[in-house]
Design a protein around this motif. Structure first.
Motif, PDB file in Angstrom:
ATOM      1  N   LEU A 497       0.833  -1.202   0.000  1.00 39.15           N
ATOM      2  CA  LEU A 497       0.000   0.000   0.000  1.00 39.15           C
ATOM      3  C   LEU A 497       0.866   1.249   0.000  1.00 39.15           C
ATOM      4  N   THR A 498       0.478   2.248  -0.780  1.00 35.25           N
ATOM      5  CA  THR A 498       1.187   3.525  -0.813  1.00 35.25           C
ATOM      6  C   THR A 498       0.903   4.263   0.491  1.00 35.25           C
ATOM      7  N   SER A 499       1.911   4.482   1.287  1.00 31.87           N
ATOM      8  CA  SER A 499       1.720   4.967   2.659  1.00 31.87           C
ATOM      9  C   SER A 499       1.013   6.318   2.729  1.00 31.87           C
ATOM     10  N   GLU A 500       1.294   7.215   1.788  1.00 33.20           N
ATOM     11  CA  GLU A 500       0.703   8.555   1.858  1.00 33.20           C
ATOM     12  C   GLU A 500      -0.771   8.576   1.463  1.00 33.20           C
ATOM     13  N   GLN A 501      -1.225   7.544   0.755  1.00 35.76           N
ATOM     14  CA  GLN A 501      -2.602   7.545   0.255  1.00 35.76           C
ATOM     15  C   GLN A 501      -3.566   6.794   1.177  1.00 35.76           C
ATOM     16  N   TRP A 502      -3.070   5.859   1.935  1.00 35.52           N
ATOM     17  CA  TRP A 502      -3.925   5.079   2.836  1.00 35.52           C
ATOM     18  C   TRP A 502      -3.909   5.718   4.226  1.00 35.52           C
ATOM     19  N   PRO A 503      -5.086   5.895   4.841  1.00 39.99           N
ATOM     20  CA  PRO A 503      -5.148   6.513   6.184  1.00 39.99           C
ATOM     21  C   PRO A 503      -4.780   5.509   7.270  1.00 39.99           C
ATOM     22  N   ILE A 504      -3.518   5.090   7.266  1.00 38.38           N
ATOM     23  CA  ILE A 504      -3.056   4.045   8.188  1.00 38.38           C
ATOM     24  C   ILE A 504      -1.953   4.607   9.075  1.00 38.38           C
ATOM     25  N   GLU A 505      -2.124   4.445  10.374  1.00 41.88           N
ATOM     26  CA  GLU A 505      -1.076   4.835  11.313  1.00 41.88           C
ATOM     27  C   GLU A 505      -0.055   3.696  11.424  1.00 41.88           C
ATOM     28  N   GLU A 506       1.180   4.069  11.634  1.00 38.99           N
ATOM     29  CA  GLU A 506       2.207   3.039  11.811  1.00 38.99           C
ATOM     30  C   GLU A 506       1.964   2.288  13.117  1.00 38.99           C
ATOM     31  N   SER A 507       1.906   0.953  13.014  1.00 35.53           N
ATOM     32  CA  SER A 507       1.701   0.148  14.219  1.00 35.53           C
ATOM     33  C   SER A 507       3.045  -0.085  14.916  1.00 35.53           C
TER      34      SER A 507
END
Length: 733
Positions: A497-507
């Motif tokens: 997944l492209t990190s800047e486009q997905w609203p995902i926090e680093e676990s």
């Protein structure tokens, strides 16, 4: 009469000739024309004019006409009220008939002497004489005639029988008797042209007619208001208006049509608009479309159309605020929106373009005022779309219909970038949890968002779909590269997944089991050999593992668990008992996360806990009726997506820092694009361009924020201010 034919006339002979003509005029007025020779009378007039006795004849003609007209209208003074209208029309017709015959006898005199000297024609003299005798000289007769006209109209309004044709002719006479003559000379050929002058009609009758109508309409409207309901009153006014239209078209002169109807509307609608508008709420609530259409038609004709719009807007706002307190707020908004715009489609055709524009704008502003008051409706709309996307019992066509209804509300949301941020989080959960029932419907809604807001708003979500497709292709190619033995050992699917486009926090990073780590390294080597410029960072909080286990008595099970749970269970292949602190150290995680991961493992009795020693032991005698058991915590993925504090999915919050940053980037690029095209603009014009584009696509632009962007672009040397005009900006290439 004795025939007189002489080449040159003396004054006495001229008087004799005129005496014959004068006697003939009285006989013509008395309809005793059998003994007259019109050819002989024409020759007399011809001789008088030819021998330069035109001045004498013309002065005597005026005296004769005045006396004869006075005689013709004498009957009006003694007519009763019932007969006055007929006598007035008859007297005017006799004057006109007399005028035509006299003009024929004195045709040569009129075509030469009168026209050359630009004097009043015989017709004009007769009309003026009739007007003076009836309306100026005798005020009693004038008052009598005026009261007769007004009484006839009033009787007609009271449903009494009157002669419409006679009244029409009588009122038209008031215009005809004031005609202005125009004499035109075309190559020594004189032409008489009569132009209508309605000044006398307006002075004598129209102003009195409007006053009387105003008084009558006011009394009648107040009487019916007091004894009728609003609905009954509207039906009465509509019928009464149609009757008045027929009345004015039947006999009232055309120049007064609109004035009388305006007077009607003013008294029946304008002065009572506040009272009538009070019934709109009940009519809309009970869907009485017919009566609403009638109200709309009447308000369109009145000066209080804005009051109709204002009342309707307030009704919509009150209903929306009431719906805001209910559980199914969004459904209520959608139903009310469909109801109001269905009503709009039915009644808007009865107004002009200006009415349509005002009506549509008022409805839109009313909805926008409530919807954009806070973020509640925007959040509800996201939940509504999320619910539809997950619902498996609806067919795709049914989902699209429901989505279209919700999209009507979305169009009214001003901060569309805030909506996109929340929607992207819901979309992220659906895609990663694979809970979306139809990717076709997902992409269809994404297409609608792009058409409405542009690719600037949707490019992140489009990248999310592209990442899934590309990840599927990469996983298939990676498996094909493995040997057949390794392929049977593990089935590995990795989402890149492209990190800047997905609203995902680093676990929080963890240390996975060695066997899992080896597969991770193999995929990393494969992927980076294809994509050297990309860096992979593994987010274990979003992953899941299907772990096969064999217990005593050859009891085989398949556990669906998180990566951390799989790591914990795989460590028990080496030893039977672990203390919790040991597992925390082995996995490099913290106490809270470890407890949440162990909760389901202990609940399903896969691990047995010894609370005294704070240790865990694998349950080799594990039994369960199902072969495949899901022990993964329900909120693991949602936690990883939202934040480290395990915020629930239903509590997604707007990240204002991200919103402000995105808005700044978008606004600055838009300013540069506009100025690059226009080269130079002042502050106000530039703001109009920017506000129109940004408001329709993303968000309303606030002036302080706009100024910040301008200053930032000036510092970056994209723009400069014009010397002497600090509010004018120039694009710096």
């Amino acid at each position: 009469m004795k025939k007189i034919i002489q080449e040159n006339l003396s004054p006495d002979e001229a008087k004799t000739l005129w005496k014959y003509l004068d006697d003939a005029c009285y006989l013509i007025a008395e309809h005793q024309t059998k003994q007259l020779s019109f050819q002989e009378l024409y020759q007399h007039g011809y001789k008088l004019t030819l021998n330069k006795f035109g001045d004498f004849a013309y002065s005597q003609l005026q005296i004769s006409i005045h006396n004869i007209v006075d005689k013709l209208i004498y009957s009006l003074n003694i007519s009763n009220d019932d007969q006055l209208l007929n006598d007035f029309v008859k007297a005017y017709e006799e004057v006109q008939q007399f005028s035509k015959l006299l003009a024929g006898i004195l045709l040569y005199m009129e075509k030469t002497y009168i026209l050359q000297k630009s004097l009043k024609t015989i017709k004009t003299i007769c009309n003026e004489s009739f007007k003076i005798k009836c309306f100026e000289k005798d005020q009693n007769l004038a008052t009598k005639l005026l009261n007769c006209f007004l009484t006839q109209i009033r009787n007609d309004r009271n449903s009494q029988v009157i002669e419409h044709f006679k009244l029409k002719n009588a009122l038209q006479i008031l215009i005809d008797i004031n005609q202005e003559q125009q004499i035109k000379n075309k190559e020594y050929n004189y032409i008489i042209d009569y132009r209508i002058n309605d000044d006398f009609y307006k002075y004598f009758l129209e102003r009195k007619l409007i006053q009387d109508s105003n008084r009558y309409f006011k009394e009648e409207s107040q009487l019916n208001l007091n004894r009728m309901t609003i609905e009954e009153y509207i039906l009465f006014v509509e019928k009464r208006y149609q009757n008045e239209v027929e009345r004015v078209e039947s006999y009232i002169p055309k120049i007064s049509h609109q004035k009388v109807l305006d007077c009607f509307i003013k008294n029946y609608i304008t002065y009572n608009a506040q009272y009538i508008s009070q019934g709109l709420y009940d009519f809309i609530e009970n869907e009485k479309t017919t009566i609403i259409i009638k109200i709309f038609q009447l308000f369109v004709k009145s000066e209080e159309f804005d009051l109709f719009i204002k009342t309707l807007s307030q009704i919509i706002i009150d209903d929306l605020q009431l719906l805001n307190q209910n559980d199914n707020t969004l459904q209520g908004f959608i139903k009310l929106y469909e109801k109001i715009f269905s009503l709009y489609d039915k009644i808007v055709c009865y107004g002009n373009n200006e009415h349509q524009y005002k009506f549509h704008k008022a409805i839109k502003n009313a909805f926008e005022q409530v919807i954009n008051k806070d973020n509640f409706i925007m959040m509800e709309l996201n939940k509504y779309f999320d619910f539809l996307m997950k619902k498996e019992t609806l067919r795709d066509e049914e989902k699209k219909i429901q989505i279209d209804k919700g999209f009507l509300i979305f169009k009214l949301v001003q901060s569309k970038d805030e909506f996109e941020q929340i929607y992207r989080k819901y979309l992220c959960v659906r895609l990663l949890d694979q809970t979306s029932s139809s990717l076709e419907v997902e992409k269809d809604l994404l297409k609608k968002l792009r058409l409405e807001c542009g690719s600037v708003l949707t490019h992140k979500m489009e990248t999310m779909f592209n990442d899934l497709q590309r990840s599927n292709e990469d996983s298939q190619k990676f498996r094909q590269k493995l040997s057949s033995n390794l392929r049977d050992t593990i089935d590995l699917d990795i989402l890149v997944l492209t990190s800047e486009q997905w609203p995902i926090e680093e676990s929080q990073p963890i240390v996975v089991h060695t066997e899992l780590f080896q597969w991770q390294q193999q995929f990393t080597q494969y992927y980076q050999s294809k994509n050297q410029k990309r860096k992979l960072t593994f987010n274990y909080g979003l992953g899941s593992v299907s772990l096969k286990a064999t217990f005593d008595s050859n009891c085989k099970k398949d556990f669906v668990c998180s990566v951390l749970q799989a790591t914990i269970l795989m460590h028990f292949n080496k030893q039977r008992v672990y203390k919790v602190d040991q597992l925390i150290k082995l996995t490099n995680t913290d106490q809270d996360i470890m407890q949440s991961e162990l909760e389901n493992l202990i609940l399903f009795k896969i691990l047995i806990q010894n609370e005294e020693e704070n240790s865990l032991q694998l349950n080799y005698k594990f039994q369960h009726r199902s072969y495949k058991i899901k022990v993964q915590p329900k909120k693991t993925q949602s936690w990883a997506i939202c934040s480290k504090s395990k915020t629930k999915q239903s509590e997604f919050q707007i990240n204002q820092k991200e919103i402000v940053l995105d808005r700044r980037v978008y606004l600055e690029s838009l300013i540069v694009r506009v100025l690059k095209t226009k080269k130079q603009l002042d502050h106000k014009d530039l703001f109009k361009y920017i506000d129109k584009d940004a408001k329709s696509r993303h968000f309303p632009v606030e002036i302080p924020f706009f100024k910040e962007c301008i200053e930032n672009l000036i510092q970056k040397e994209y723009l400069i201010r014009q010397e002497g005009q600090l509010d004018t900006y120039i694009y710096k290439a």
